[in-house]
Design an enzyme around this catalytic site. Sequence first.
Site, mmCIF file in Angstrom:
data_model
loop_
_atom_site.group_PDB
_atom_site.id
_atom_site.type_symbol
_atom_site.label_atom_id
_atom_site.label_comp_id
_atom_site.label_asym_id
_atom_site.label_seq_id
_atom_site.Cartn_x
_atom_site.Cartn_y
_atom_site.Cartn_z
ATOM 1 N N GLY A 20 36.391 46.615 -14.313
ATOM 2 C CA GLY A 20 35.326 46.544 -15.289
ATOM 3 C C GLY A 20 35.214 45.863 -16.557
ATOM 4 O O GLY A 20 34.864 46.105 -17.510
ATOM 5 N N ALA A 21 36.344 44.761 -16.499
ATOM 6 C CA ALA A 21 36.507 43.939 -17.664
ATOM 7 C C ALA A 21 35.385 43.000 -18.130
ATOM 8 O O ALA A 21 35.759 42.233 -19.209
ATOM 9 C CB ALA A 21 37.887 43.271 -17.534
ATOM 10 N N ASN A 22 34.530 42.781 -17.589
ATOM 11 C CA ASN A 22 33.552 41.730 -17.905
ATOM 12 C C ASN A 22 32.627 42.157 -19.112
ATOM 13 O O ASN A 22 31.789 41.202 -19.721
ATOM 14 C CB ASN A 22 32.809 41.122 -16.725
ATOM 15 C CG ASN A 22 31.817 42.321 -15.982
ATOM 16 O OD1 ASN A 22 32.489 43.064 -15.065
ATOM 17 N ND2 ASN A 22 30.839 42.958 -16.789
ATOM 18 N N GLY A 73 31.395 45.843 -22.034
ATOM 19 C CA GLY A 73 31.754 47.018 -22.641
ATOM 20 C C GLY A 73 33.118 47.283 -23.033
ATOM 21 O O GLY A 73 33.658 46.239 -23.446
ATOM 22 N N GLY A 81 35.765 47.790 -21.144
ATOM 23 C CA GLY A 81 36.575 46.934 -20.623
ATOM 24 C C GLY A 81 36.797 45.650 -21.148
ATOM 25 O O GLY A 81 38.145 45.289 -21.190
ATOM 26 N N SER A 109 35.072 60.807 -19.770
ATOM 27 C CA SER A 109 33.908 60.919 -20.658
ATOM 28 C C SER A 109 33.684 62.566 -21.192
ATOM 29 O O SER A 109 34.276 63.320 -20.492
ATOM 30 C CB SER A 109 32.624 60.550 -19.819
ATOM 31 O OG SER A 109 31.534 60.851 -20.627
ATOM 32 N N TYR A 145 27.186 62.493 -12.310
ATOM 33 C CA TYR A 145 27.962 61.635 -13.239
ATOM 34 C C TYR A 145 29.047 62.753 -13.871
ATOM 35 O O TYR A 145 30.333 62.252 -13.811
ATOM 36 C CB TYR A 145 27.127 61.158 -14.339
ATOM 37 C CG TYR A 145 28.018 60.418 -15.424
ATOM 38 C CD1 TYR A 145 28.478 59.154 -15.123
ATOM 39 C CD2 TYR A 145 28.124 60.824 -16.707
ATOM 40 C CE1 TYR A 145 29.403 58.487 -16.162
ATOM 41 C CE2 TYR A 145 28.721 60.233 -17.602
ATOM 42 C CZ TYR A 145 29.408 58.819 -17.381
ATOM 43 O OH TYR A 145 30.212 58.408 -18.048
#
Length: 303
Positions: free
Chosen positions: A21-23, A25, A27, A147, A172
């Site tokens: 998820g590095a694209n 936020g 990440g 979280s 979640y």
Amino acid sequence: MENFSTDAIPSLSGTTAIVTGANSGLGLQTALVLAAKGARVELACRDRQRGEAAQARIRTETGNRDVHLRQLDLASLESVRRFAADQEEPVDLLINNAGVMATPHRTTADGFELQLGVNHLGHFALTGLLLPALRQAPAARVVTVSSLAHRGGRIDFEDLAAQRRYRPWSRYNQSKLANLLFTFELNRRFQAHGETLLAVAAHPGFTNTNLTSGMNHPATLDILGSFFRLLGQAGALGALPTLYAATAPEVRGGEFYGPGGPGQLRGRPVLVTPAPQALDPDTARRLWDVSTELTGVRFPGLD
């Protein structure tokens, strides 16, 4: 520790980090810092276009050209297996960061409830399949991002697919609790088998990111988005607990880091205590066994 900043991170030249998820936020913020410190960074992203934009930004801002985009869809075990099979470098840091939050009831390509499938099962499978590459590094770390929502979580073993009832937030919470149960059980197994690897967890507190983008409730999305923008800390600060867990020399396996401010909502990273249900070894072992059965992924030498 409470005064930790990215200035304290030593050179990471010669190391390889994978960030899911590095694209965007957290990440993206994590990948930016790791690249700035000289690491080879592999951006594990689902969306190629957004991944290419992140890659270009990181290379431009850090001057590090050793930043590589690799496609990974955690909602598909086929994609996870393909990603791991193509891994050529030893992996010093695996940052299990990607996630979805409070989405409508959907399933992954393999039929898992989406939030558990992406947030936990996809990362469980990825970690197991990358274990040989992690073992090739001298002192690898697996950092999984949980979280504060884990406090409200419980593992519904009787209905993991949410076929009887689906409540977005409770699912979640469950997935974020699963992140911690997995981390602590993984580290117990590392220790029991004399491994040099560390499994560590972190959470960002209340941070302004695009995690709410997976919702399709416009009114709720507008309210939450405004709330996050108004009160949430910047993504660069939210990424600090992850970066501390990934790089600080004093970190030990099985630890959990989060912001040190009131309620752990914001601030510099400190060692924090998880909710009691995250520390239950029986639940952790059961979740491990179920995750193995569902994904078909085993951890060689740790089972």
